[in-house]
Design an enzyme around this catalytic site. Sequence first.
Site, PDB file in Angstrom:
ATOM      1  N   LYS A  17       3.193  -9.305  -5.142  1.00 32.52           N
ATOM      2  CA  LYS A  17       3.466 -10.727  -5.262  1.00 32.52           C
ATOM      3  C   LYS A  17       2.178 -11.519  -5.427  1.00 32.52           C
ATOM      4  O   LYS A  17       2.163 -12.528  -6.119  1.00 32.52           O
ATOM      5  CB  LYS A  17       4.294 -11.234  -4.084  1.00 32.52           C
ATOM      6  N   ARG A  92       7.309 -16.794   6.273  1.00 27.51           N
ATOM      7  CA  ARG A  92       7.627 -15.393   6.559  1.00 27.51           C
ATOM      8  C   ARG A  92       8.771 -15.276   7.546  1.00 27.51           C
ATOM      9  O   ARG A  92       9.212 -14.180   7.851  1.00 27.51           O
ATOM     10  CB  ARG A  92       6.445 -14.688   7.203  1.00 27.51           C
ATOM     11  N   ARG A 126      -3.053   1.232  -2.522  1.00 28.74           N
ATOM     12  CA  ARG A 126      -3.825   0.031  -2.863  1.00 28.74           C
ATOM     13  C   ARG A 126      -5.257   0.123  -2.320  1.00 28.74           C
ATOM     14  O   ARG A 126      -5.472   0.567  -1.189  1.00 28.74           O
ATOM     15  CB  ARG A 126      -3.124  -1.195  -2.280  1.00 28.74           C
ATOM     16  N   ARG A 159      -7.232  -1.847   2.879  1.00 27.04           N
ATOM     17  CA  ARG A 159      -6.990  -2.865   3.902  1.00 27.04           C
ATOM     18  C   ARG A 159      -6.453  -2.171   5.144  1.00 27.04           C
ATOM     19  O   ARG A 159      -5.611  -1.272   5.031  1.00 27.04           O
ATOM     20  CB  ARG A 159      -5.940  -3.873   3.406  1.00 27.04           C
ATOM     21  N   ARG A 170       4.877  -3.390   9.088  1.00 26.15           N
ATOM     22  CA  ARG A 170       5.083  -4.514   8.168  1.00 26.15           C
ATOM     23  C   ARG A 170       6.481  -4.494   7.582  1.00 26.15           C
ATOM     24  O   ARG A 170       7.105  -5.539   7.401  1.00 26.15           O
ATOM     25  CB  ARG A 170       4.065  -4.453   7.037  1.00 26.15           C
TER      26      ARG A 170
HETATM   27  P1  ADP Z   1       1.314  -8.474   2.085  1.00 32.65           P
HETATM   28  O1  ADP Z   1       2.293  -9.369   1.427  1.00 32.65           O
HETATM   29  O2  ADP Z   1       0.828  -7.369   1.232  1.00 32.65           O
HETATM   30  O3  ADP Z   1       1.723  -8.091   3.479  1.00 32.65           O
HETATM   31  P2  ADP Z   1      -0.290 -10.768   2.755  1.00 32.65           P
HETATM   32  O4  ADP Z   1      -1.669 -10.970   2.265  1.00 32.65           O
HETATM   33  O5  ADP Z   1       0.760 -11.729   2.333  1.00 32.65           O
HETATM   34  O6  ADP Z   1       0.012  -9.292   2.329  1.00 32.65           O
HETATM   35  O7  ADP Z   1      -0.271 -10.713   4.363  1.00 32.65           O
HETATM   36  C1  ADP Z   1      -1.116  -9.868   5.113  1.00 32.65           C
HETATM   37  C2  ADP Z   1      -0.954 -10.151   6.586  1.00 32.65           C
HETATM   38  O8  ADP Z   1      -1.352 -11.500   6.873  1.00 32.65           O
HETATM   39  C3  ADP Z   1       0.476 -10.052   7.107  1.00 32.65           C
HETATM   40  O9  ADP Z   1       0.841  -8.727   7.433  1.00 32.65           O
HETATM   41  C4  ADP Z   1       0.401 -10.953   8.359  1.00 32.65           C
HETATM   42  O10 ADP Z   1      -0.242 -10.306   9.441  1.00 32.65           O
HETATM   43  C5  ADP Z   1      -0.519 -12.064   7.884  1.00 32.65           C
HETATM   44  N1  ADP Z   1       0.262 -13.181   7.272  1.00 32.65           N
HETATM   45  C6  ADP Z   1       0.233 -13.623   5.984  1.00 32.65           C
HETATM   46  N2  ADP Z   1       1.064 -14.653   5.797  1.00 32.65           N
HETATM   47  C7  ADP Z   1       1.648 -14.888   7.006  1.00 32.65           C
HETATM   48  C8  ADP Z   1       2.624 -15.813   7.472  1.00 32.65           C
HETATM   49  N3  ADP Z   1       3.189 -16.706   6.661  1.00 32.65           N
HETATM   50  N4  ADP Z   1       2.977 -15.751   8.783  1.00 32.65           N
HETATM   51  C9  ADP Z   1       2.432 -14.858   9.633  1.00 32.65           C
HETATM   52  N5  ADP Z   1       1.534 -13.936   9.260  1.00 32.65           N
HETATM   53  C10 ADP Z   1       1.129 -13.943   7.967  1.00 32.65           C
END
Ligand code: ADP
Length: 228
Positions: A17, A92, A126, A159, A170
Amino acid sequence: MDGRAADRALGTAGGRKGTQASRLAQAIGVPHLSTGDLLRAAVAARTPIGLEADSHIRSGGLVPDRLVLKILEERLAAADCRAGFLLDGFPRNVAQATALESIAPLDAVFSFDLPEELLVRRLSGRRVCPTCQAVYHVETLPPRVADRCDRDGTALVQRPDDRPEAVGTRFKVYLEQTAPLLDHYRGRGLLRPIDADGDPDTVQARLREAVAALGRKAPSERARGATR
Ligand code: ADP
Protein backbone atom coordinates in the site's frame (compact mmCIF):
# COMPACT_ATOMS: atom_id res chain seq x y z
CA MET A 1 -9.09 14.49 -8.37
CA ASP A 2 -10.75 17.77 -7.66
CA GLY A 3 -11.25 19.28 -4.25
CA ARG A 4 -10.18 17.68 -1.07
CA ALA A 5 -8.62 14.28 -1.57
CA ALA A 6 -8.63 12.76 1.86
CA ASP A 7 -8.37 9.16 0.84
CA ARG A 8 -6.64 6.42 2.67
CA ALA A 9 -5.24 3.08 1.80
CA LEU A 10 -6.67 0.49 4.12
CA GLY A 11 -4.42 -2.45 3.52
CA THR A 12 -3.07 -5.42 5.30
CA ALA A 13 0.62 -5.11 6.00
CA GLY A 14 2.73 -5.96 2.97
CA GLY A 15 0.01 -5.26 0.46
CA ARG A 16 2.43 -2.70 -0.99
CA LYS A 17 0.00 0.00 0.00
CA GLY A 18 2.91 2.36 0.74
CA THR A 19 4.34 2.16 -2.77
CA GLN A 20 0.91 2.38 -4.35
CA ALA A 21 -0.17 5.29 -2.16
CA SER A 22 3.01 7.23 -2.82
CA ARG A 23 2.61 6.87 -6.61
CA LEU A 24 -1.04 7.85 -6.48
CA ALA A 25 -0.37 10.89 -4.29
CA GLN A 26 2.24 12.11 -6.74
CA ALA A 27 -0.11 11.60 -9.66
CA ILE A 28 -2.97 13.56 -8.10
CA GLY A 29 -0.71 16.19 -6.52
CA VAL A 30 -1.43 15.75 -2.82
CA PRO A 31 0.95 14.84 0.02
CA HIS A 32 1.25 11.18 0.97
CA LEU A 33 0.90 10.83 4.73
CA SER A 34 1.99 7.43 5.98
CA THR A 35 1.66 7.05 9.74
CA GLY A 36 4.22 4.20 9.55
CA ASP A 37 6.74 6.57 7.89
CA LEU A 38 5.96 9.38 10.34
CA LEU A 39 6.43 7.01 13.27
CA ARG A 40 9.66 5.52 11.90
CA ALA A 41 11.03 9.05 11.36
CA ALA A 42 10.14 9.89 14.98
CA VAL A 43 11.94 6.73 16.15
CA ALA A 44 15.03 7.61 14.08
CA ALA A 45 15.03 11.18 15.44
CA ARG A 46 14.57 9.85 18.99
CA THR A 47 11.71 12.27 19.73
CA PRO A 48 9.59 11.54 22.85
CA ILE A 49 6.86 10.02 20.64
CA GLY A 50 9.44 7.99 18.75
CA LEU A 51 10.99 6.62 21.95
CA GLU A 52 7.59 5.51 23.20
CA ALA A 53 6.48 4.08 19.84
CA ASP A 54 9.62 2.06 19.14
CA SER A 55 8.85 -1.12 21.12
CA HIS A 56 5.28 -1.28 19.79
CA ILE A 57 6.46 -1.08 16.19
CA ARG A 58 9.16 -3.70 16.71
CA SER A 59 6.71 -6.18 18.19
CA GLY A 60 4.29 -5.78 15.30
CA GLY A 61 1.58 -4.34 17.56
CA LEU A 62 -0.16 -1.00 17.13
CA VAL A 63 1.29 2.19 18.55
CA PRO A 64 -1.10 3.73 21.14
CA ASP A 65 -3.79 5.86 19.49
CA ARG A 66 -2.88 9.08 21.35
CA LEU A 67 0.67 9.01 19.94
CA VAL A 68 -0.40 8.29 16.37
CA LEU A 69 -3.13 10.94 16.50
CA LYS A 70 -0.69 13.51 17.82
CA ILE A 71 1.86 12.87 15.10
CA LEU A 72 -0.82 12.86 12.39
CA GLU A 73 -2.55 16.03 13.60
CA GLU A 74 0.78 17.86 13.60
CA ARG A 75 1.42 16.78 10.02
CA LEU A 76 -2.11 17.65 8.86
CA ALA A 77 -1.65 21.21 10.17
CA ALA A 78 1.07 21.86 7.56
CA ALA A 79 0.16 24.16 4.67
CA ASP A 80 0.62 21.48 2.00
CA CYS A 81 -2.33 19.50 3.39
CA ARG A 82 -4.85 22.29 2.88
CA ALA A 83 -5.87 21.23 -0.62
CA GLY A 84 -6.10 17.55 0.27
CA PHE A 85 -3.95 14.61 1.29
CA LEU A 86 -3.74 10.87 1.01
CA LEU A 87 -3.58 8.88 4.24
CA ASP A 88 -1.73 5.58 4.28
CA GLY A 89 -1.91 3.23 7.25
CA PHE A 90 -4.40 5.34 9.15
CA PRO A 91 -6.90 4.68 10.68
CA ARG A 92 -5.96 1.21 11.91
CA ASN A 93 -8.88 0.70 14.29
CA VAL A 94 -12.39 2.01 14.90
CA ALA A 95 -11.25 4.43 17.64
CA GLN A 96 -8.85 6.11 15.19
CA ALA A 97 -11.55 6.25 12.51
CA THR A 98 -13.89 7.96 14.97
CA ALA A 99 -11.19 10.46 15.95
CA LEU A 100 -10.46 11.16 12.28
CA GLU A 101 -14.10 11.97 11.62
CA SER A 102 -13.79 15.10 13.74
CA ILE A 103 -10.50 16.13 12.08
CA ALA A 104 -10.92 15.49 8.36
CA PRO A 105 -13.70 14.35 6.02
CA LEU A 106 -12.90 11.46 3.68
CA ASP A 107 -13.77 11.21 0.00
CA ALA A 108 -13.06 7.49 -0.22
CA VAL A 109 -11.32 4.58 1.43
CA PHE A 110 -9.35 2.11 -0.69
CA SER A 111 -8.81 -1.40 0.65
CA PHE A 112 -6.17 -3.60 -0.94
CA ASP A 113 -7.27 -7.22 -1.07
CA LEU A 114 -4.62 -9.93 -1.10
CA PRO A 115 -4.55 -13.65 -0.17
CA GLU A 116 -2.82 -14.33 3.16
CA GLU A 117 -0.01 -16.54 1.87
CA LEU A 118 1.00 -13.94 -0.71
CA LEU A 119 1.03 -11.35 2.02
CA VAL A 120 3.42 -13.32 4.23
CA ARG A 121 5.75 -13.97 1.27
CA ARG A 122 5.80 -10.27 0.39
CA LEU A 123 6.56 -9.19 3.93
CA SER A 124 9.26 -11.71 4.71
CA GLY A 125 11.13 -10.92 1.46
CA ARG A 126 10.97 -7.15 1.83
CA ARG A 127 14.28 -5.29 2.29
CA VAL A 128 14.73 -1.56 2.72
CA CYS A 129 17.58 0.92 2.32
CA PRO A 130 18.18 2.66 5.66
CA THR A 131 19.64 5.69 3.82
CA CYS A 132 17.05 6.52 1.14
CA GLN A 133 14.14 4.23 2.22
CA ALA A 134 13.98 2.50 -1.21
CA VAL A 135 12.07 -0.78 -0.95
CA TYR A 136 13.22 -4.08 -2.54
CA HIS A 137 12.08 -7.69 -2.47
CA VAL A 138 14.46 -10.64 -2.52
CA GLU A 139 12.34 -12.51 -5.09
CA THR A 140 10.25 -10.00 -6.98
CA LEU A 141 12.30 -6.80 -6.92
CA PRO A 142 15.93 -7.69 -6.13
CA PRO A 143 18.65 -4.99 -6.18
CA ARG A 144 21.25 -5.19 -8.98
CA VAL A 145 23.98 -6.14 -6.48
CA ALA A 146 22.82 -8.53 -3.75
CA ASP A 147 21.87 -6.79 -0.51
CA ARG A 148 22.98 -3.32 -1.73
CA CYS A 149 20.81 -0.33 -2.60
CA ASP A 150 20.83 0.49 -6.34
CA ARG A 151 20.77 4.21 -5.61
CA ASP A 152 23.43 4.66 -2.95
CA GLY A 153 25.07 1.27 -2.32
CA THR A 154 24.00 1.13 1.34
CA ALA A 155 23.61 -2.38 2.81
CA LEU A 156 19.88 -3.25 2.79
CA VAL A 157 18.12 -4.24 6.01
CA GLN A 158 14.99 -6.10 7.00
CA ARG A 159 12.53 -4.03 9.04
CA PRO A 160 12.34 -5.58 12.55
CA ASP A 161 8.59 -5.93 12.10
CA ASP A 162 9.06 -7.93 8.87
CA ARG A 163 10.69 -10.80 10.84
CA PRO A 164 8.47 -13.89 11.01
CA GLU A 165 7.53 -13.51 14.69
CA ALA A 166 6.34 -9.91 14.21
CA VAL A 167 4.56 -10.67 10.93
CA GLY A 168 2.27 -13.12 12.75
CA THR A 169 1.40 -10.45 15.31
CA ARG A 170 0.73 -7.85 12.62
CA PHE A 171 -1.65 -10.14 10.80
CA LYS A 172 -3.52 -10.92 14.03
CA VAL A 173 -3.74 -7.20 14.83
CA TYR A 174 -5.05 -6.56 11.33
CA LEU A 175 -7.79 -9.16 11.65
CA GLU A 176 -8.85 -8.05 15.13
CA GLN A 177 -8.57 -4.29 14.87
CA THR A 178 -8.26 -3.10 11.28
CA ALA A 179 -10.51 -5.51 9.37
CA PRO A 180 -13.64 -4.22 11.22
CA LEU A 181 -13.02 -0.91 9.43
CA LEU A 182 -14.08 -2.56 6.19
CA ASP A 183 -17.66 -2.80 7.46
CA HIS A 184 -17.36 0.61 9.07
CA TYR A 185 -16.54 2.30 5.76
CA ARG A 186 -18.68 0.03 3.61
CA GLY A 187 -21.67 1.06 5.70
CA ARG A 188 -20.83 4.70 5.03
CA GLY A 189 -20.55 4.16 1.28
CA LEU A 190 -16.86 5.09 1.21
CA LEU A 191 -15.19 1.73 0.64
CA ARG A 192 -13.52 1.07 -2.72
CA PRO A 193 -11.95 -2.44 -2.76
CA ILE A 194 -8.87 -2.80 -4.99
CA ASP A 195 -7.61 -6.18 -6.16
CA ALA A 196 -3.95 -6.03 -5.02
CA ASP A 197 -2.92 -9.30 -6.66
CA GLY A 198 -0.92 -8.26 -9.71
CA ASP A 199 2.23 -6.42 -10.69
CA PRO A 200 2.63 -2.90 -9.26
CA ASP A 201 1.65 -1.13 -12.51
CA THR A 202 -1.54 -3.16 -12.83
CA VAL A 203 -2.54 -2.44 -9.23
CA GLN A 204 -1.74 1.26 -9.70
CA ALA A 205 -3.92 1.35 -12.82
CA ARG A 206 -6.82 -0.19 -10.84
CA LEU A 207 -6.33 2.40 -8.12
CA ARG A 208 -6.29 5.31 -10.58
CA GLU A 209 -9.43 3.98 -12.24
CA ALA A 210 -11.14 3.92 -8.82
CA VAL A 211 -10.02 7.51 -8.19
CA ALA A 212 -11.18 8.62 -11.64
CA ALA A 213 -14.58 7.07 -10.95
CA LEU A 214 -14.85 9.23 -7.81
CA GLY A 215 -14.05 12.35 -9.83
CA ARG A 216 -16.79 11.50 -12.36
CA LYS A 217 -19.47 11.74 -9.70
CA ALA A 218 -21.02 15.14 -9.03
CA PRO A 219 -19.78 16.56 -5.71
CA SER A 220 -23.25 16.20 -4.19
CA GLU A 221 -23.26 12.50 -5.01
CA ARG A 222 -19.86 11.96 -3.48
CA ALA A 223 -19.74 10.35 -0.14
CA ARG A 224 -17.62 13.17 1.26
CA GLY A 225 -18.35 13.80 4.88
CA ALA A 226 -20.36 10.64 5.20
CA THR A 227 -18.18 9.45 8.03
CA ARG A 228 -19.14 12.42 10.18
P1 ADP B 1 2.71 -2.04 7.22
O1 ADP B 1 1.47 -1.54 6.59
O2 ADP B 1 3.62 -2.75 6.30
O3 ADP B 1 2.46 -2.71 8.54
P2 ADP B 1 3.23 0.61 8.22
O4 ADP B 1 4.43 1.40 7.84
O5 ADP B 1 1.90 1.11 7.82
O6 ADP B 1 3.57 -0.80 7.63
O7 ADP B 1 3.20 0.37 9.81
C1 ADP B 1 4.30 -0.15 10.53
C2 ADP B 1 4.00 -0.13 12.01
O8 ADP B 1 3.82 1.22 12.45
C3 ADP B 1 2.73 -0.85 12.42
O9 ADP B 1 2.92 -2.24 12.59
C4 ADP B 1 2.40 -0.15 13.76
O10 ADP B 1 3.23 -0.61 14.81
C5 ADP B 1 2.80 1.28 13.45
N1 ADP B 1 1.65 2.06 12.90
C6 ADP B 1 1.53 2.62 11.67
N2 ADP B 1 0.36 3.25 11.52
C7 ADP B 1 -0.30 3.09 12.71
C8 ADP B 1 -1.58 3.48 13.19
N3 ADP B 1 -2.44 4.16 12.44
N4 ADP B 1 -1.90 3.14 14.47
C9 ADP B 1 -1.06 2.44 15.26
N5 ADP B 1 0.14 2.01 14.86
C10 ADP B 1 0.53 2.32 13.61
